[in-house]
Design a protein around this motif. Structure first.
Motif, PDB file in Angstrom:
ATOM      1  N   LEU A 103      49.372  34.856  33.135  1.00 19.42           N
ATOM      2  CA  LEU A 103      48.181  34.139  33.586  1.00 19.42           C
ATOM      3  C   LEU A 103      47.715  33.112  32.564  1.00 19.42           C
ATOM      4  CD1 LEU A 103      46.217  37.058  35.273  1.00 19.42           C
ATOM      5  CD2 LEU A 103      47.182  35.050  36.415  1.00 19.42           C
ATOM      6  N   SER A 104      47.928  33.379  31.296  1.00 24.89           N
ATOM      7  CA  SER A 104      47.569  32.396  30.264  1.00 24.89           C
ATOM      8  C   SER A 104      48.371  31.115  30.426  1.00 24.89           C
ATOM      9  CB  SER A 104      47.799  32.992  28.867  1.00 24.89           C
ATOM     10  OG  SER A 104      46.899  34.051  28.620  1.00 24.89           O
ATOM     11  N   ARG A 105      49.590  31.244  30.938  1.00 25.45           N
ATOM     12  CA  ARG A 105      50.422  30.065  31.185  1.00 25.45           C
ATOM     13  C   ARG A 105      50.046  29.386  32.507  1.00 25.45           C
ATOM     14  NH1 ARG A 105      54.378  33.781  29.302  1.00 25.45           N
ATOM     15  NH2 ARG A 105      55.075  34.187  31.438  1.00 25.45           N
ATOM     16  N   PRO A 117      51.142  42.318  39.926  1.00 21.43           N
ATOM     17  CA  PRO A 117      50.951  41.325  40.992  1.00 21.43           C
ATOM     18  C   PRO A 117      49.544  41.357  41.594  1.00 21.43           C
ATOM     19  CG  PRO A 117      52.429  43.095  41.709  1.00 21.43           C
ATOM     20  CD  PRO A 117      52.238  43.260  40.248  1.00 21.43           C
ATOM     21  N   LYS A 118      48.900  42.508  41.574  1.00 25.93           N
ATOM     22  CA  LYS A 118      47.528  42.599  42.080  1.00 25.93           C
ATOM     23  C   LYS A 118      46.570  41.832  41.160  1.00 25.93           C
ATOM     24  CE  LYS A 118      48.405  47.370  43.593  1.00 25.93           C
ATOM     25  NZ  LYS A 118      47.963  48.781  43.445  1.00 25.93           N
ATOM     26  N   ILE A 119      46.791  41.977  39.865  1.00 29.04           N
ATOM     27  CA  ILE A 119      45.953  41.275  38.884  1.00 29.04           C
ATOM     28  C   ILE A 119      46.156  39.767  39.002  1.00 29.04           C
ATOM     29  CG2 ILE A 119      45.562  40.915  36.418  1.00 29.04           C
ATOM     30  CD1 ILE A 119      46.506  43.875  36.062  1.00 29.04           C
ATOM     31  N   VAL A 120      47.405  39.350  39.109  1.00 26.36           N
ATOM     32  CA  VAL A 120      47.728  37.924  39.212  1.00 26.36           C
ATOM     33  C   VAL A 120      47.062  37.313  40.445  1.00 26.36           C
ATOM     34  CG1 VAL A 120      49.589  36.270  39.633  1.00 26.36           C
ATOM     35  CG2 VAL A 120      49.884  38.072  37.917  1.00 26.36           C
ATOM     36  N   LYS A 121      47.165  37.977  41.566  1.00 26.55           N
ATOM     37  CA  LYS A 121      46.574  37.472  42.808  1.00 26.55           C
ATOM     38  C   LYS A 121      45.062  37.342  42.677  1.00 26.55           C
ATOM     39  CE  LYS A 121      46.626  38.333  47.822  1.00 26.55           C
ATOM     40  NZ  LYS A 121      45.177  38.371  48.085  1.00 26.55           N
ATOM     41  N   LEU A 122      44.408  38.383  42.161  1.00 25.36           N
ATOM     42  CA  LEU A 122      42.960  38.352  42.016  1.00 25.36           C
ATOM     43  C   LEU A 122      42.530  37.240  41.065  1.00 25.36           C
ATOM     44  CD1 LEU A 122      40.107  39.407  42.359  1.00 25.36           C
ATOM     45  CD2 LEU A 122      40.660  41.276  40.764  1.00 25.36           C
ATOM     46  N   ALA A 123      43.215  37.106  39.936  1.00 30.47           N
ATOM     47  CA  ALA A 123      42.861  36.084  38.949  1.00 30.47           C
ATOM     48  C   ALA A 123      43.053  34.679  39.507  1.00 30.47           C
ATOM     49  CB  ALA A 123      43.694  36.268  37.689  1.00 30.47           C
ATOM     50  N   GLN A 124      44.134  34.447  40.228  1.00 25.49           N
ATOM     51  CA  GLN A 124      44.395  33.128  40.799  1.00 25.49           C
ATOM     52  C   GLN A 124      43.321  32.737  41.807  1.00 25.49           C
ATOM     53  OE1 GLN A 124      48.360  33.827  42.276  1.00 25.49           O
ATOM     54  NE2 GLN A 124      49.327  32.914  40.470  1.00 25.49           N
ATOM     55  N   GLU A 125      42.887  33.701  42.610  1.00 23.31           N
ATOM     56  CA  GLU A 125      41.860  33.432  43.628  1.00 23.31           C
ATOM     57  C   GLU A 125      40.484  33.198  42.999  1.00 23.31           C
ATOM     58  OE1 GLU A 125      43.908  36.222  47.125  1.00 23.31           O
ATOM     59  OE2 GLU A 125      42.170  36.947  45.996  1.00 23.31           O
ATOM     60  N   TRP A 126      40.261  33.787  41.829  1.00 19.08           N
ATOM     61  CA  TRP A 126      38.940  33.783  41.199  1.00 19.08           C
ATOM     62  C   TRP A 126      38.761  32.631  40.209  1.00 19.08           C
ATOM     63  CZ3 TRP A 126      37.031  38.808  38.306  1.00 19.08           C
ATOM     64  CH2 TRP A 126      35.635  38.889  38.355  1.00 19.08           C
ATOM     65  N   GLU A 127      39.851  32.065  39.729  1.00 17.22           N
ATOM     66  CA  GLU A 127      39.831  31.104  38.623  1.00 17.22           C
ATOM     67  C   GLU A 127      38.825  29.978  38.816  1.00 17.22           C
ATOM     68  OE1 GLU A 127      42.781  27.933  36.299  1.00 17.22           O
ATOM     69  OE2 GLU A 127      43.361  28.767  38.241  1.00 17.22           O
ATOM     70  N   LYS A 128      38.741  29.424  40.010  1.00 19.66           N
ATOM     71  CA  LYS A 128      37.923  28.224  40.242  1.00 19.66           C
ATOM     72  C   LYS A 128      36.437  28.452  39.990  1.00 19.66           C
ATOM     73  CE  LYS A 128      37.450  28.991  45.245  1.00 19.66           C
ATOM     74  NZ  LYS A 128      38.025  30.363  45.209  1.00 19.66           N
ATOM     75  N   PRO A 147      40.727  30.339  29.762  1.00 20.97           N
ATOM     76  CA  PRO A 147      41.252  31.377  28.870  1.00 20.97           C
ATOM     77  C   PRO A 147      41.337  32.735  29.558  1.00 20.97           C
ATOM     78  CG  PRO A 147      39.045  30.692  28.189  1.00 20.97           C
ATOM     79  CD  PRO A 147      39.479  29.750  29.256  1.00 20.97           C
ATOM     80  N   VAL A 148      42.394  33.470  29.236  1.00 21.54           N
ATOM     81  CA  VAL A 148      42.614  34.830  29.747  1.00 21.54           C
ATOM     82  C   VAL A 148      42.902  35.731  28.551  1.00 21.54           C
ATOM     83  CG1 VAL A 148      44.008  36.305  31.246  1.00 21.54           C
ATOM     84  CG2 VAL A 148      43.602  33.908  31.888  1.00 21.54           C
ATOM     85  N   VAL A 149      42.135  36.788  28.395  1.00 19.99           N
ATOM     86  CA  VAL A 149      42.378  37.721  27.293  1.00 19.99           C
ATOM     87  C   VAL A 149      42.406  39.144  27.826  1.00 19.99           C
ATOM     88  CG1 VAL A 149      41.205  36.196  25.647  1.00 19.99           C
ATOM     89  CG2 VAL A 149      39.947  38.102  26.651  1.00 19.99           C
ATOM     90  N   GLY A 150      43.036  40.028  27.051  1.00 22.51           N
ATOM     91  CA  GLY A 150      43.068  41.450  27.374  1.00 22.51           C
ATOM     92  C   GLY A 150      42.684  42.265  26.160  1.00 22.51           C
ATOM     93  N   GLY A 151      42.619  43.568  26.349  1.00 27.09           N
ATOM     94  CA  GLY A 151      42.161  44.444  25.286  1.00 27.09           C
ATOM     95  C   GLY A 151      43.162  44.703  24.182  1.00 27.09           C
ATOM     96  N   GLY A 152      44.459  44.629  24.501  1.00 27.16           N
ATOM     97  CA  GLY A 152      45.472  45.032  23.534  1.00 27.16           C
ATOM     98  C   GLY A 152      45.637  44.092  22.358  1.00 27.16           C
ATOM     99  N   LYS A 153      46.006  42.861  22.639  1.00 30.29           N
ATOM    100  CA  LYS A 153      46.187  41.881  21.571  1.00 30.29           C
ATOM    101  C   LYS A 153      44.894  41.692  20.791  1.00 30.29           C
ATOM    102  CE  LYS A 153      47.707  37.111  20.722  1.00 30.29           C
ATOM    103  NZ  LYS A 153      48.211  35.869  21.357  1.00 30.29           N
ATOM    104  N   SER A 154      43.767  41.677  21.506  1.00 32.79           N
ATOM    105  CA  SER A 154      42.468  41.484  20.854  1.00 32.79           C
ATOM    106  C   SER A 154      42.204  42.588  19.836  1.00 32.79           C
ATOM    107  CB  SER A 154      41.354  41.475  21.909  1.00 32.79           C
ATOM    108  OG  SER A 154      41.549  40.456  22.854  1.00 32.79           O
ATOM    109  N   THR A 155      42.423  43.833  20.230  1.00 30.07           N
ATOM    110  CA  THR A 155      42.166  44.968  19.344  1.00 30.07           C
ATOM    111  C   THR A 155      43.121  44.978  18.162  1.00 30.07           C
ATOM    112  OG1 THR A 155      41.418  46.249  21.259  1.00 30.07           O
ATOM    113  CG2 THR A 155      41.920  47.484  19.254  1.00 30.07           C
ATOM    114  N   ALA A 156      44.384  44.699  18.426  1.00 28.23           N
ATOM    115  CA  ALA A 156      45.378  44.707  17.346  1.00 28.23           C
ATOM    116  C   ALA A 156      45.079  43.639  16.307  1.00 28.23           C
ATOM    117  CB  ALA A 156      46.780  44.520  17.933  1.00 28.23           C
ATOM    118  N   VAL A 157      44.731  42.441  16.758  1.00 31.80           N
ATOM    119  CA  VAL A 157      44.438  41.346  15.826  1.00 31.80           C
ATOM    120  C   VAL A 157      43.221  41.687  14.959  1.00 31.80           C
ATOM    121  CG1 VAL A 157      43.598  38.973  15.692  1.00 31.80           C
ATOM    122  CG2 VAL A 157      45.518  39.520  17.177  1.00 31.80           C
ATOM    123  N   LEU A 158      42.180  42.209  15.572  1.00 32.96           N
ATOM    124  CA  LEU A 158      40.977  42.553  14.820  1.00 32.96           C
ATOM    125  C   LEU A 158      41.205  43.750  13.898  1.00 32.96           C
ATOM    126  CD1 LEU A 158      38.290  41.994  17.595  1.00 32.96           C
ATOM    127  CD2 LEU A 158      38.697  40.581  15.584  1.00 32.96           C
TER     128      LEU A 158
END
Length: 217
Positions: free
Chosen positions: A88-90, A59-70, A95-106
């Motif tokens: 947050l991607s929804r 919830p801390k990440i969601v709040k910060l991202a929502q406030e910062w998006e603009k 675009p919103v990315v993180g380290g996990g999916k990015s690393t696994a895909v690569l």
């Protein structure tokens, strides 16, 4: 060259500027296309290292991202557990990315024998979902509880020991499952092992650049 304003959310609370900006400096050196700014969530001094700290952080990440998006063209949540990335991607229009999916895909793109190093008891979900039977083994360096432990000399030696065990099992790629390994500069002291090393912060930067190109060009 197009430039993109990208916010980096650190899931480790710190007042140490060197620690706070470590991922920004790495990405800034690699990607001149980015104009970067880093913020961290509050009251999370040991970062994310288990389900409880993950759930507290979301919830801390969601709040910060929502406030910062603009003010941004994209957000990197600099954590291999990808906390709040899916939600947050929804929700957001950037675009919103993180380290996990990015690393696994690569990792999957160049190997069928991936060894993973992280700080939780099991690898983050995106790694197992994407890599499946390509995972040779998972290593949590001995004595490591939180990301802070990776920064000690003892922690760095245990990272090396974990990589050596994975290579002995047949891994030809080492995938980092904690962005604290970037803060510890682990890639630099594993280079001599002559295997592919997927740094989670580098990987999330690659994915963010791809997303910005797709979205804005």
């Amino acid at each position: 060259m197009n430039r993109y304003k990208v916010g980096i959310i650190r899931v480790l609370t710190t007042a140490d500027e060197n620690v706070l900006l470590a991922h920004q400096e790495k990405l800034g050196a690699m990607f001149p296309q980015f104009e970067l700014e880093t913020r961290c969530i509050h009251d999370q001094y040991e970062g994310i290292h288990d389900d409880e700290t993950h759930n507290i952080a979301v919830p801390k990440i969601v709040k910060l991202a929502q406030e910062w998006e603009k003010d941004l063209d994209g957000i990197i949540i600099s954590c291999a557990g990808d906390p709040a990335v899916d939600v947050l991607s929804r929700q957001l229009h950037i675009p919103v990315v993180g380290g996990g999916k990015s690393t696994a895909v690569l990792s999957l793109a160049g190997s069928n024998k991936v060894g993973i190093i992280g700080i939780e008891d099991v690898p983050p979900k995106k790694y197992t979902e994407i890599l499946k039977d390509k995972i040779i083994s998972y290593e949590k360096p001995r004595g490591i509880v939180s990301t802070n432990d990776l920064q000690t000399e003892e922690g760095k030696q245990e990272i090396i020991n974990s990589a050596l065990r994975l290579i002995e099992l047949g891994a030809d790629t080492i995938a980092f499952a904690c962005t604290g390994l970037t803060t510890a500069n682990a890639k630099s002291f594993l280079k001599h092992l002559n295997v592919r090393i997927l740094d989670a912060v580098e990987s999330e930067g690659i994915m963010m650049l791809a997303e910005c190109i797709i979205r804005y060009q």
